[in-house]
Design an enzyme around this catalytic site. Sequence first.
Site, PDB file in Angstrom:
ATOM      1  N   THR A   1       0.836  -1.211   0.000  1.00 31.55           N
ATOM      2  CA  THR A   1       0.000   0.000   0.000  1.00 31.55           C
ATOM      3  C   THR A   1       0.866   1.255   0.000  1.00 31.55           C
ATOM      4  O   THR A   1       0.392   2.322  -0.375  1.00 31.55           O
ATOM      5  CB  THR A   1      -0.980   0.030   1.208  1.00 31.55           C
ATOM      6  OG1 THR A   1      -0.240  -0.092   2.414  1.00 31.55           O
ATOM      7  CG2 THR A   1      -2.009  -1.084   1.105  1.00 31.55           C
TER       8      THR A   1
ATOM      9  N   TYR B   1      -7.828  -6.037  11.008  1.00 31.63           N
ATOM     10  CA  TYR B   1      -7.028  -4.862  11.356  1.00 31.63           C
ATOM     11  C   TYR B   1      -7.003  -4.645  12.861  1.00 31.63           C
ATOM     12  O   TYR B   1      -5.932  -4.552  13.460  1.00 31.63           O
ATOM     13  CB  TYR B   1      -7.598  -3.628  10.648  1.00 31.63           C
ATOM     14  CG  TYR B   1      -6.763  -2.384  10.815  1.00 31.63           C
ATOM     15  CD1 TYR B   1      -5.476  -2.308  10.281  1.00 31.63           C
ATOM     16  CD2 TYR B   1      -7.259  -1.274  11.498  1.00 31.63           C
ATOM     17  CE1 TYR B   1      -4.716  -1.158  10.428  1.00 31.63           C
ATOM     18  CE2 TYR B   1      -6.507  -0.121  11.637  1.00 31.63           C
ATOM     19  CZ  TYR B   1      -5.234  -0.065  11.104  1.00 31.63           C
ATOM     20  OH  TYR B   1      -4.477   1.075  11.250  1.00 31.63           O
TER      21      TYR B   1
END
Length: 327
Positions: free
Chosen positions: A36, A146
């Site tokens: 990312t 997450y």
Amino acid sequence: MSRVVVAGGAGFLGSHLCDRLLERGDEVVCVDDYSTGRPENIAHLNGRAGFESIEADVSQAVPVQGPVDAVCHLASPASPPAYLRRPMETLAAGSEGTRRLLELADAHGARFVLASTSEVYGDPEVHPQVEGYRGNVDPVGPRSVYDEAKRFAEAMTMASHRSRGTDVAIARIFNTYGPRLAPGDGRVVSNFVVQALSGRPLTVYGDGSQTRSLCFVADEVGGLCSLLDAGMTGPVNIGNPDERTVLELAHRVLELTGSTSALAFGPLPVHDPVRRCPDISLARRELGWEPSTPLDAGLAATVEYFARIVADGGNGSGAGGAGGSGG
Ligand code: UDP
């Protein structure tokens, strides 16, 4: 002067941290796997004295040579669509990545700073969120990849501190925005700004009454540096307590961009927290830190950044849409 390893250093927040550390005279080793993170975030640093970048996935290996005075672990997807696209990698970054980076810190007697998250509070029942609040999370919900990864990372960081004496600190980072968010990142500020600038409808999830408290990236990095330099372990909230509804944010973006884009209401992502606001008393008291950038000023800087990208045709369309965690 210190030599600081910034894992996730090519990411949005990590690249700003690299900048700040170099500006103040530290050396920086950026480690990123570019899953990312983006090369363009650190392109301006390549060749600069004191800066080195290594391409590596910290959950596999941390091939850093030479002295290390501090390790900052920011290596993880952070936007909901990004971590939902990479569930196993996100869990690995929080678990195996944390283990490897703690070992690196230990091997050098270095300070270790974990970038944790307000997501450890889940959909909070205590408001604003104080560090002592243990959270309301669903260990099997979609966001768990997450929030449980970060909760595990916090647990491992504290275990290393208690059992091996590692010098550690845990920052709980609340929603941060600013230049270098990826246009297709999927987070609310980048989505709204890019949509407004390109004349597309602003995708408001739910009725937009949910709140977030947005911290400008320069302030966030200032808080992280204060924590890096302090003797404090934490966890400590590093965020801006200026709480707004998502709908209010959409209207601020429309006004600041002068856009006539419509609002398009869509489904609220599963387990999207209803309210989020940090109590930053601890950071104020122990670090002498608090954010200073008003929302409109931070948004103006962000709009300026994205205006150049949109003008160049990189408007991120097709990415970061409502589908990510929606339903
Ligand atoms: N959101 C939205 N439209 C978007 C992106 C996000 O309304 O295009 C909402 C999202 O549902 C959440 C808030 O904005 O309530 C912040 O979302 P973001 O993905 O930025 O971060 P989160 O706080 O959920 O991790």
